[in-house]
Design an enzyme around this catalytic site. Structure first.
Site, PDB file in Angstrom:
ATOM      1  N   TRP A 164      52.854  74.455  85.979  1.00  0.00           N
ATOM      2  CA  TRP A 164      51.431  74.787  85.962  1.00  0.00           C
ATOM      3  C   TRP A 164      50.614  73.770  85.187  1.00  0.00           C
ATOM      4  O   TRP A 164      49.389  73.716  85.337  1.00  0.00           O
ATOM      5  CB  TRP A 164      51.227  76.197  85.429  1.00  0.00           C
ATOM      6  CG  TRP A 164      51.919  77.207  86.280  1.00  0.00           C
ATOM      7  CD1 TRP A 164      52.831  78.144  85.892  1.00  0.00           C
ATOM      8  CD2 TRP A 164      51.793  77.364  87.709  1.00  0.00           C
ATOM      9  NE1 TRP A 164      53.282  78.867  86.970  1.00  0.00           N
ATOM     10  CE2 TRP A 164      52.657  78.409  88.101  1.00  0.00           C
ATOM     11  CE3 TRP A 164      51.041  76.721  88.690  1.00  0.00           C
ATOM     12  CZ2 TRP A 164      52.790  78.821  89.420  1.00  0.00           C
ATOM     13  CZ3 TRP A 164      51.175  77.121  90.012  1.00  0.00           C
ATOM     14  CH2 TRP A 164      52.037  78.159  90.374  1.00  0.00           C
ATOM     15  N   ASP A 189      59.901  93.693  84.147  1.00  0.00           N
ATOM     16  CA  ASP A 189      60.457  94.462  85.259  1.00  0.00           C
ATOM     17  C   ASP A 189      59.329  95.237  85.916  1.00  0.00           C
ATOM     18  O   ASP A 189      59.134  96.431  85.666  1.00  0.00           O
ATOM     19  CB  ASP A 189      61.546  95.413  84.773  1.00  0.00           C
ATOM     20  CG  ASP A 189      62.342  95.997  85.940  1.00  0.00           C
ATOM     21  OD1 ASP A 189      61.856  95.910  87.089  1.00  0.00           O
ATOM     22  OD2 ASP A 189      63.429  96.525  85.717  1.00  0.00           O
ATOM     23  N   PHE A 190      58.566  94.554  86.792  1.00  0.00           N
ATOM     24  CA  PHE A 190      57.385  95.174  87.399  1.00  0.00           C
ATOM     25  C   PHE A 190      57.711  96.176  88.487  1.00  0.00           C
ATOM     26  O   PHE A 190      56.825  96.825  89.029  1.00  0.00           O
ATOM     27  CB  PHE A 190      56.423  94.108  87.947  1.00  0.00           C
ATOM     28  CG  PHE A 190      57.092  92.912  88.584  1.00  0.00           C
ATOM     29  CD1 PHE A 190      57.925  93.046  89.666  1.00  0.00           C
ATOM     30  CD2 PHE A 190      56.863  91.645  88.072  1.00  0.00           C
ATOM     31  CE1 PHE A 190      58.531  91.958  90.254  1.00  0.00           C
ATOM     32  CE2 PHE A 190      57.462  90.538  88.653  1.00  0.00           C
ATOM     33  CZ  PHE A 190      58.298  90.691  89.752  1.00  0.00           C
ATOM     34  N   ARG A 205      54.078  82.710  92.245  1.00  0.00           N
ATOM     35  CA  ARG A 205      55.457  82.461  92.665  1.00  0.00           C
ATOM     36  C   ARG A 205      56.334  83.681  92.364  1.00  0.00           C
ATOM     37  O   ARG A 205      57.449  83.553  91.892  1.00  0.00           O
ATOM     38  CB  ARG A 205      56.011  81.207  91.973  1.00  0.00           C
ATOM     39  CG  ARG A 205      55.332  79.931  92.401  1.00  0.00           C
ATOM     40  CD  ARG A 205      55.785  78.737  91.593  1.00  0.00           C
ATOM     41  NE  ARG A 205      57.216  78.512  91.707  1.00  0.00           N
ATOM     42  CZ  ARG A 205      57.878  77.548  91.072  1.00  0.00           C
ATOM     43  NH1 ARG A 205      57.218  76.739  90.259  1.00  0.00           N
ATOM     44  NH2 ARG A 205      59.164  77.383  91.229  1.00  0.00           N
ATOM     45  N   HIS A 208      57.544  85.473  96.672  1.00  0.00           N
ATOM     46  CA  HIS A 208      58.538  84.733  97.468  1.00  0.00           C
ATOM     47  C   HIS A 208      59.978  85.026  97.053  1.00  0.00           C
ATOM     48  O   HIS A 208      60.911  84.689  97.769  1.00  0.00           O
ATOM     49  CB  HIS A 208      58.254  83.221  97.433  1.00  0.00           C
ATOM     50  CG  HIS A 208      58.587  82.551  96.136  1.00  0.00           C
ATOM     51  ND1 HIS A 208      58.696  81.177  96.026  1.00  0.00           N
ATOM     52  CD2 HIS A 208      58.826  83.028  94.883  1.00  0.00           C
ATOM     53  CE1 HIS A 208      58.997  80.849  94.781  1.00  0.00           C
ATOM     54  NE2 HIS A 208      59.072  81.958  94.081  1.00  0.00           N
ATOM     55  N   ASN A 255      65.680  77.434  99.449  1.00  0.00           N
ATOM     56  CA  ASN A 255      66.038  77.694  98.057  1.00  0.00           C
ATOM     57  C   ASN A 255      65.952  79.174  97.735  1.00  0.00           C
ATOM     58  O   ASN A 255      66.751  79.702  96.949  1.00  0.00           O
ATOM     59  CB  ASN A 255      65.128  76.910  97.114  1.00  0.00           C
ATOM     60  CG  ASN A 255      65.622  76.938  95.693  1.00  0.00           C
ATOM     61  OD1 ASN A 255      66.759  76.587  95.422  1.00  0.00           O
ATOM     62  ND2 ASN A 255      64.788  77.373  94.773  1.00  0.00           N
TER      63      ASN A 255
END
Length: 298
Positions: A164, A189-190, A205, A208, A255
Site C-alpha cells: 500500500w 476473524d470477520f 484484497r 479474493h 495464486n
C-alpha cells in the site's frame, strides 16, 4: 530453425527460466546486495561486495552480473574492472531504508508463495491450496502457513503495508470518502467476531481469498451492521470481463488456487456479490495500476 521457430523457442526459454529470474531477485534481497550498495558512497567491485556480505567471490560475481542484465544493478567498467551500483528500481523498492521498500513482501513471496507454487499442477488436479504438501499444515486453515511463526506473520503484515506504500495513494483517491465519518479497515476473524459499527468498511484484497458463498456471508454481515447510508470499499485486482487478462491478475488468480480457496473476479462478478448482499449504487474506478476500487452503499 526458421525465424518463426526461433522466436517461439526464445519465448519458451523466457517462460522456462522465469523461476530462475525470481530466485536471482530473492537471493540478492536475502543476501543484502542492494543495502550494501546503498550504503556505499560509490559503486563497488564484486570482491568488495563479497567481502562485506561474507559470500564467495565467484558466486557473488555471477549474481551481480545477472542483476545487471535484469536491470536491478548498474555496471561501470571505466578504468578497468567492473563496479556495481543500484538502479532507480532497486534504490526505490529493494533497500530497507526506502519508504517504498518491498523487501518484506518479497521475502514472503520467496518463503511462502514460492513453496506453494512448486505444487501448482497438483493444485489444478485437486482444486485446492497446497499448504499440506508445502508446509505440512492443514489446508483448511487458510492462513495457517502464513501464521506458522511469529516471524512469518510479522513479515506478511509488513509486506501488506509495503504494497500500500506504492498503491495506497491511487486507491484512496479513487473516491471522495469525506462523507464517511467512521471507517473500518476490516480484519480479524470477520466471519465470527462481532463487527464494529462504521460508516464505511474497507475490504482490501479480502474477498479474493474466499469462495462466493463465504464472500456472500461476509458481505451480508457487513450490510447488517453497516449504518444507513454507509457502504463498502472493495479493493481488488480485476479480471477483464472476458477473463482473458490482465496476465498479472490471471497469475494472482492461480495464486489464490495454490494458497487460498478463492479467486480473482471480474467487475460484474463483484457487482453480483455486493448486490446480493443488499448494497446498491455500485461504482467502479479504474486506477490504472494493479488494484481497482469499488464503492457500494447500503
Amino acid at each position: 530453425m526458421d525465424s518463426a521457430e526461433d522466436g517461439a523457442f526464445h519465448l519458451l526459454n523466457q517462460h522456462c527460466n522465469g523461476f530462475m529470474v525470481s530466485q536471482v531477485l530473492f537471493a540478492a534481497c536475502e543476501l543484502g546486495v542492494f543495502d550494501i550498495l546503498a550504503e556505499a558512497p560509490e559503486p563497488l567491485g564484486s570482491a568488495v561486495v563479497a567481502t562485506r556480505l561474507g559470500t564467495s567471490h565467484r558466486g557473488t560475481e555471477l549474481l551481480l552480473d545477472a542483476c545487471v542484465s535484469l536491470e536491478l544493478l548498474t555496471l561501470d567498467t571505466r578504468g578497468g574492472g567492473a563496479r556495481y551500483g543500484n538502479t532507480e528500481l532497486s534504490r526505490t523498492f529493494l533497500t530497507r531504508t526506502s519508504p517504498k521498500s518491498q523487501l518484506n513482501m518479497l521475502f514472503y513471496l520467496a518463503t511462502t508463495t514460492y513453496q506453494c507454487w512448486a505444487h501448482l499442477a497438483n493444485a489444478v488436479r485437486e482444486g485446492k491450496n497446497q499448504y499440506t504438501k508445502a508446509f505440512g499444515v492443514h489446508s483448511e486453515g487458510l492462513f495457517s502457513a502464513i501464521y506458522r511463526s511469529e516471524t512469518e506473520c510479522q513479515q506478511f503484515m509488513l509486506g501488506l503495508q509495503e504494497v500500500w506504500s506504492v498503491h495506497g495513494g491511487a486507491v484512496m483517491a479513487a473516491f471522495d470518502l469525506s462523507t464517511f465519518p467512521v471507517i473500518c479497515d476490516l480484519g480479524g476473524d470477520f466471519f465470527k467476531d462481532p463487527l464494529p459499527e462504521a460508516d464505511l468498511y474497507i475490504l482490501a484484497r479480502v474477498l479474493h481469498d474466499w469462495t462466493d458463498e463465504k464472500c456472500s456471508h461476509l458481505l451480508a454481515r457487513i450490510h447488517h451492521t453497516c449504518k444507513p447510508g454507509g457502504g463498502i470499499l472493495v479493493v481488488e485486482s480485476l479480471l477483464d470481463e472476458d477473463r482473458r487478462g490482465p496476465l498479472t491478475t490471471q497469475l494472482y488468480s492461480l495464486n489464490m488456487l495454490v494458497q487460498t480457496e478463492g479467486r480473482e473476479r471480474t467487475a460484474a462478478e463483484y457487482y453480483a456479490l455486493v448486490s446480493l448482499a443488499g448494497f446498491q449504487d455500485f461504482q467502479l474506478k479504474k486506477t490504472g495500476q494493479i488494484y481497482d476500487v469499488i464503492l457500494a452503499r447500503k
